[in-house]
Design a protein around this motif. Sequence first.
Motif, mmCIF file in Angstrom:
data_model
loop_
_atom_site.group_PDB
_atom_site.id
_atom_site.type_symbol
_atom_site.label_atom_id
_atom_site.label_comp_id
_atom_site.label_asym_id
_atom_site.label_seq_id
_atom_site.Cartn_x
_atom_site.Cartn_y
_atom_site.Cartn_z
ATOM 1 N N LEU A 14 0.833 -1.210 0.000
ATOM 2 C CA LEU A 14 0.000 0.000 0.000
ATOM 3 C C LEU A 14 0.863 1.253 0.000
ATOM 4 C CD1 LEU A 14 -2.708 -1.095 2.593
ATOM 5 C CD2 LEU A 14 -3.095 -0.693 0.148
ATOM 6 N N SER A 15 1.917 1.235 0.781
ATOM 7 C CA SER A 15 2.805 2.390 0.857
ATOM 8 C C SER A 15 3.570 2.602 -0.441
ATOM 9 C CB SER A 15 3.776 2.225 2.021
ATOM 10 O OG SER A 15 4.560 3.379 2.188
ATOM 11 N N LEU A 16 4.004 1.509 -1.062
ATOM 12 C CA LEU A 16 4.704 1.637 -2.350
ATOM 13 C C LEU A 16 3.797 2.222 -3.417
ATOM 14 C CD1 LEU A 16 6.787 -1.665 -2.380
ATOM 15 C CD2 LEU A 16 7.684 0.684 -2.258
ATOM 16 N N VAL A 17 2.520 1.854 -3.398
ATOM 17 C CA VAL A 17 1.555 2.425 -4.343
ATOM 18 C C VAL A 17 1.447 3.928 -4.122
ATOM 19 C CG1 VAL A 17 -0.900 2.499 -4.952
ATOM 20 C CG2 VAL A 17 0.272 0.296 -4.741
ATOM 21 N N ARG A 18 1.342 4.336 -2.858
ATOM 22 C CA ARG A 18 1.282 5.767 -2.552
ATOM 23 C C ARG A 18 2.547 6.479 -3.022
ATOM 24 N NH1 ARG A 18 -1.530 7.578 2.996
ATOM 25 N NH2 ARG A 18 -3.409 6.315 2.875
ATOM 26 N N SER A 19 3.693 5.868 -2.779
ATOM 27 C CA SER A 19 4.951 6.524 -3.144
ATOM 28 C C SER A 19 5.128 6.622 -4.654
ATOM 29 C CB SER A 19 6.135 5.794 -2.521
ATOM 30 O OG SER A 19 6.389 4.576 -3.189
ATOM 31 N N ALA A 20 4.404 5.796 -5.391
ATOM 32 C CA ALA A 20 4.469 5.837 -6.857
ATOM 33 C C ALA A 20 3.537 6.907 -7.431
ATOM 34 C CB ALA A 20 4.120 4.476 -7.434
ATOM 35 N N GLY A 21 2.851 7.625 -6.542
ATOM 36 C CA GLY A 21 1.991 8.701 -7.001
ATOM 37 C C GLY A 21 0.541 8.308 -7.208
ATOM 38 N N ARG A 22 0.188 7.122 -6.801
ATOM 39 C CA ARG A 22 -1.211 6.684 -6.895
ATOM 40 C C ARG A 22 -1.916 7.108 -5.623
ATOM 41 N NH1 ARG A 22 -1.127 5.735 -12.086
ATOM 42 N NH2 ARG A 22 0.123 3.965 -12.681
ATOM 43 N N TYR A 23 -3.002 7.804 -5.774
ATOM 44 C CA TYR A 23 -3.745 8.306 -4.627
ATOM 45 C C TYR A 23 -5.174 7.790 -4.680
ATOM 46 C CZ TYR A 23 0.228 11.462 -4.800
ATOM 47 O OH TYR A 23 1.495 11.957 -4.864
ATOM 48 N N PRO A 24 -5.374 6.535 -4.301
ATOM 49 C CA PRO A 24 -6.740 6.006 -4.352
ATOM 50 C C PRO A 24 -7.612 6.697 -3.315
ATOM 51 C CG PRO A 24 -5.289 4.479 -3.226
ATOM 52 C CD PRO A 24 -4.431 5.588 -3.749
ATOM 53 N N SER A 25 -8.902 6.763 -3.599
ATOM 54 C CA SER A 25 -9.798 7.316 -2.592
ATOM 55 C C SER A 25 -9.859 6.335 -1.427
ATOM 56 C CB SER A 25 -11.177 7.585 -3.188
ATOM 57 O OG SER A 25 -11.759 6.375 -3.618
ATOM 58 N N LYS A 26 -10.390 6.800 -0.312
ATOM 59 C CA LYS A 26 -10.348 6.007 0.918
ATOM 60 C C LYS A 26 -11.040 4.649 0.799
ATOM 61 C CE LYS A 26 -7.758 8.438 3.159
ATOM 62 N NZ LYS A 26 -6.437 7.975 2.877
ATOM 63 N N THR A 27 -12.249 4.618 0.266
ATOM 64 C CA THR A 27 -12.989 3.352 0.225
ATOM 65 C C THR A 27 -12.228 2.273 -0.543
ATOM 66 O OG1 THR A 27 -15.087 4.513 0.478
ATOM 67 C CG2 THR A 27 -15.185 2.274 -0.382
ATOM 68 N N PRO A 28 -11.732 2.561 -1.745
ATOM 69 C CA PRO A 28 -10.948 1.513 -2.427
ATOM 70 C C PRO A 28 -9.675 1.126 -1.672
ATOM 71 C CG PRO A 28 -11.644 3.165 -4.003
ATOM 72 C CD PRO A 28 -11.986 3.697 -2.641
ATOM 73 N N GLU A 29 -9.049 2.085 -1.018
ATOM 74 C CA GLU A 29 -7.824 1.750 -0.290
ATOM 75 C C GLU A 29 -8.133 0.835 0.897
ATOM 76 O OE1 GLU A 29 -3.665 3.863 0.907
ATOM 77 O OE2 GLU A 29 -5.470 5.049 1.233
ATOM 78 N N TYR A 30 -9.210 1.122 1.626
ATOM 79 C CA TYR A 30 -9.624 0.233 2.716
ATOM 80 C C TYR A 30 -9.959 -1.157 2.169
ATOM 81 C CZ TYR A 30 -10.107 4.234 5.902
ATOM 82 O OH TYR A 30 -9.867 5.334 6.685
ATOM 83 N N ALA A 31 -10.681 -1.191 1.064
ATOM 84 C CA ALA A 31 -11.077 -2.480 0.481
ATOM 85 C C ALA A 31 -9.855 -3.281 0.038
ATOM 86 C CB ALA A 31 -12.028 -2.258 -0.696
ATOM 87 N N VAL A 32 -8.914 -2.619 -0.616
ATOM 88 C CA VAL A 32 -7.700 -3.303 -1.064
ATOM 89 C C VAL A 32 -6.912 -3.823 0.133
ATOM 90 C CG1 VAL A 32 -5.430 -2.934 -2.150
ATOM 91 C CG2 VAL A 32 -7.512 -2.141 -3.289
ATOM 92 N N ALA A 33 -6.817 -3.020 1.180
ATOM 93 C CA ALA A 33 -6.083 -3.452 2.379
ATOM 94 C C ALA A 33 -6.743 -4.668 3.013
ATOM 95 C CB ALA A 33 -5.998 -2.305 3.387
ATOM 96 N N ALA A 34 -8.065 -4.618 3.184
ATOM 97 C CA ALA A 34 -8.777 -5.729 3.829
ATOM 98 C C ALA A 34 -8.748 -6.984 2.965
ATOM 99 C CB ALA A 34 -10.217 -5.331 4.134
ATOM 100 N N VAL A 35 -9.101 -6.838 1.702
ATOM 101 C CA VAL A 35 -9.145 -8.001 0.808
ATOM 102 C C VAL A 35 -7.734 -8.540 0.554
ATOM 103 C CG1 VAL A 35 -9.751 -8.770 -1.520
ATOM 104 C CG2 VAL A 35 -11.341 -7.335 -0.236
ATOM 105 N N GLY A 36 -6.782 -7.649 0.390
ATOM 106 C CA GLY A 36 -5.400 -8.093 0.181
ATOM 107 C C GLY A 36 -4.870 -8.893 1.361
ATOM 108 N N ALA A 37 -5.161 -8.422 2.572
ATOM 109 C CA ALA A 37 -4.724 -9.159 3.761
ATOM 110 C C ALA A 37 -5.452 -10.498 3.868
ATOM 111 C CB ALA A 37 -4.953 -8.325 5.013
ATOM 112 N N MET A 38 -6.731 -10.517 3.512
ATOM 113 C CA MET A 38 -7.477 -11.783 3.550
ATOM 114 C C MET A 38 -6.910 -12.777 2.546
ATOM 115 S SD MET A 38 -11.433 -10.601 4.076
ATOM 116 C CE MET A 38 -12.063 -12.265 4.005
ATOM 117 N N ILE A 39 -6.606 -12.295 1.352
ATOM 118 C CA ILE A 39 -6.034 -13.182 0.334
ATOM 119 C C ILE A 39 -4.644 -13.659 0.770
ATOM 120 C CG2 ILE A 39 -5.105 -13.258 -2.024
ATOM 121 C CD1 ILE A 39 -7.499 -11.413 -2.800
#
Length: 165
Positions: free
Chosen positions: A86-111
């Motif tokens: 998630l941090s590397l994505v931010r550092s690459a200049g990607r600024y997802p809105s909060k809801t997708p970032e929460y979803a990616v974090a939760a689903v990514g950790a589950m996977i």
Amino acid sequence: MRCVIRPLLYGTAAGAAGTTALNVVSYADMALRARPASATPEVTLRKLAAKLHVRIPGDGPALDNRVAGLAPLTGIASGLGMGALLSLVRSAGRYPSKTPEYAVAAVGAMIGTNGPMTALGVTDPRTWSTSDWVSDIVPHLAYAAVTVAVLDRLYATPSGGTVSR
């Protein structure tokens, strides 16, 4: 080439905080509902070691104790890794809105945690009860909320903006 040290450090710190939140919620659930600890991480570790032809040292209780110590580390590694991504994505200049970032974090950790268990045939989420799903999703939502909040704080500047990425 951009330096990735800061994003990796930020991400692993955020992932560590998120993993702690996940563990607190999981253990609180176990205490409140008198739910036993899951054996699936240990079974997964044993199956993965066998599949990769890696011998975990020891026999009998020594082996069991090593597996009991190593198995939770796989979940911790997943949490740290997801935070780093998630941090590397931010550092690459990607600024997802909060809801997708929460979803990616939760689903990514589950996977990251459930994926190997499913792939190795230790569990099958299609057979989980509603209670099983709640026991899995709620801690991962806590992970996402804390991980994203810590990243937000680490990337914030005193003026309220964000750190140059």
